[in-house]
Design a protein around this motif. Structure first.
Motif, PDB file in Angstrom:
ATOM      1  N   ARG A   7      -6.260   2.624  -2.489  1.00  0.00           N
ATOM      2  CA  ARG A   7      -7.292   2.790  -1.477  1.00  0.00           C
ATOM      3  C   ARG A   7      -8.658   2.341  -1.993  1.00  0.00           C
ATOM      4  NH1 ARG A   7      -8.044   3.060   3.769  1.00  0.00           N
ATOM      5  NH2 ARG A   7      -9.329   1.338   3.093  1.00  0.00           N
TER       6      ARG A   7
ATOM      7  N   LEU B 118      -2.204  -2.555  -3.910  1.00  0.00           N
ATOM      8  CA  LEU B 118      -3.593  -2.127  -4.016  1.00  0.00           C
ATOM      9  C   LEU B 118      -3.757  -0.657  -3.657  1.00  0.00           C
ATOM     10  CD1 LEU B 118      -5.340  -5.182  -2.316  1.00  0.00           C
ATOM     11  CD2 LEU B 118      -4.835  -4.838  -4.750  1.00  0.00           C
TER      12      LEU B 118
ATOM     13  N   VAL C 207       0.836  -1.205   0.000  1.00  0.00           N
ATOM     14  CA  VAL C 207       0.000   0.000   0.000  1.00  0.00           C
ATOM     15  C   VAL C 207       0.868   1.250   0.000  1.00  0.00           C
ATOM     16  CG1 VAL C 207      -1.888  -1.170   1.209  1.00  0.00           C
ATOM     17  CG2 VAL C 207      -0.142   0.034   2.527  1.00  0.00           C
TER      18      VAL C 207
ATOM     19  N   ARG D 182      -8.960  -1.442  -2.197  1.00  0.00           N
ATOM     20  CA  ARG D 182      -9.159  -2.064  -0.884  1.00  0.00           C
ATOM     21  C   ARG D 182     -10.582  -1.834  -0.384  1.00  0.00           C
ATOM     22  NH1 ARG D 182      -4.448   0.712   0.095  1.00  0.00           N
ATOM     23  NH2 ARG D 182      -5.249   1.839   1.930  1.00  0.00           N
TER      24      ARG D 182
ATOM     25  N   GLU E  20      -9.730   2.921   9.157  1.00  0.00           N
ATOM     26  CA  GLU E  20      -8.723   1.858   9.099  1.00  0.00           C
ATOM     27  C   GLU E  20      -7.654   2.067  10.164  1.00  0.00           C
ATOM     28  OE1 GLU E  20      -6.916  -0.603   5.411  1.00  0.00           O
ATOM     29  OE2 GLU E  20      -6.379   1.523   5.443  1.00  0.00           O
TER      30      GLU E  20
END
Length: 442
Positions: free
Chosen positions: A410, A408, A178, A413, A284
């Motif tokens: 944002r 990935l 990420v 995800r 998150e």
């Protein structure tokens, strides 16, 4: 597109949807998925031993030069249900949308978790075809009901335990590569889950005698329940840095801009402040530094003009490493402060043990990231926010890690368990290399 991509698309088109009510499951889809695996990966199915477990889960064993200290690669076949009207593209058509580096496969399960499962199969098929023999046994453990009960993975773990198998390394789905998760950290990070939070459902129940809604009591059951829910919401669990989170921040500290770098390098002093700030950086990050509790279901009277004899709320709680089910219940009882509201625990599991982020197993994983995904990526320990099938395997090995080898965004995800789940083709193909590198080091 390459044959590997076409194989992924074919498997994504099989709707292996799991349901809590198993009478709703189309088991024929799982049988079709099994048959497709055998047809699409013939070399692997000639070389590896395969057995069915708990109905529709699969366990493969790839005999190596030695049987001790094997590698276990995990994934699951099932996917969550869809609401087709919410999708821009049919969820089981596996259409490729876009061109070049933006080309992405849109399908339920593209990331969670057929993307990993098929990447594992591609890596194994390639290596078997090349005549590669692993130094130690390699197991592939594919559950069929991870999204509901996880009984398939639990049965596989029990089977391996009964056979005396003690893996040196277990890798399941988890964190990804990420960017920008921690503001101020300008490097891509491979977030490897070294632990996962516990999960439980706490049922809150308020009762009363019932009657007609035209003559309500001063504090009906619904109001009592609402007050309890509001108190839980207004008094969240305290923030703190659990060991995996502290290790994550320490690892990325050299790559952070000032003054964040200094804050992260002095966590023994700044830890409380950093935890409080992190909790404000979105859902998150908030979940990384505290036990979370949210009401997911409410029920009351059967009619609009009827007083509820029973008002009930289901609270989904995810326990931070270091918290316990008993401690969480006791705190909820104190916060609600109403003995007339009953608290009942359902589906509880404690936080998992914490795997080390040093040593041979960790180095093998970090080396596979660097080899296949790029040396510019920093591999860091991470606290997994959701539950995975790996929780059943922690009794087999001290080295259980949760990592999905895809870079990935944002929005990608956010599409997990939602509409428009997708994975970029280029990103998925690189993930195959991660599993190749990991198997080659076994």
């Amino acid at each position: 597109m390459t044959p590997a991509v076409e194989r992924l698309r074919e498997l994504l088109r099989i709707p292996t949807v799991s349901h809590v009510d198993e009478s709703q499951v189309a088991w024929g889809s799982f049988a079709a998925f099994h048959a497709a695996l055998e047809r699409l990966y013939p070399a692997m199915h000639t070389r590896l031993e395969r057995e069915g477990v708990d109905g529709y889960s699969l366990l493969y064993r790839w005999p190596g030069a030695a049987s001790g200290d094997p590698l276990v690669l995990m994934a699951h076949m099932d996917v969550v249900p869809v609401v087709e009207d919410e999708w821009r593209h049919p969820p089981f058509a596996a259409e490729i949308i876009g061109e070049g580096t933006d080309a992405a496969i849109h399908a339920r399960g593209a990331i969670d978790d057929k993307g990993s499962l098929v990447a594992i199969l591609e890596a194994v098929e390639e290596l078997v075809t090349e005549g590669f023999v692993p130094a130690r046994d390699v197991y592939l453990a594919f559950g069929h009901d991870e999204e509901t009960a996880g009984g398939g993975a639990r049965a596989i773990a029990a089977l391996l335990r009964d056979r005396g198998v003690r893996p040196a390394l277990i890798v399941d789905e988890g964190g990804a590569v990420v960017d920008g998760v921690i503001p101020g950290v300008g490097v891509s990070t491979a977030m490897v889950g070294v632990a996962e939070r516990g999960v439980m459902t706490l049922l809150l129940t308020a009762r009363e005698g019932g009657g007609h809604a035209s003559t309500p009591p001063a504090t009906p059951a619904t109001a009592r329940l609402a007050r309890a829910v509001n108190r839980l919401h207004r008094h969240p669990f305290p923030t703190r840095l659990a060991p995996p989170v502290r290790a994550m921040l320490t690892t990325v500290a050299p790559h952070a801009a000032q003054p964040l770098r200094t804050l992260l390098r002095t966590l023994s002093i700044t830890g409380h402040l950093v935890a409080a700030v992190i909790s404000r950086l979105g859902p998150e990050m908030n979940a990384v530094v505290r036990t979370t509790a949210v009401v997911t279901q409410l029920s009351g009277a059967p009619g609009e003009n009827v007083l509820a004899t029973t008002a009930r709320a289901a609270v989904n709680i995810r326990l931070l490493t270091g918290d316990t089910v008993a401690g969480v219940v006791e705190r909820a009882r104190r916060v609600i402060a109403d003995p007339a509201v009953e608290l009942d625990v359902r589906h509880a599991s404690e936080p998992s043990p914490v795997s080390p982020w040093k040593g041979e197993a960790w180095q093998r994983l970090a080396a596979a990231v660097a080899t296949s995904l790029g040396g510019h990526i920093v591999t860091t320990p991470y606290l997994q926010l959701g539950a995975s099938d790996s929780r059943w395997f922690t009794a087999l090995s001290d080295h259980v890690y949760r990592f999905t080898p895809f870079h990935l965004t944002r929005s990608e995800r956010d599409a997990l368990h939602a509409h428009d789940e997708r994975i970029r083709v280029e990103v998925w193909l690189r993930g195959i290399g991660f599993y190749r590198a990991l198997i080659a080091s076994s």
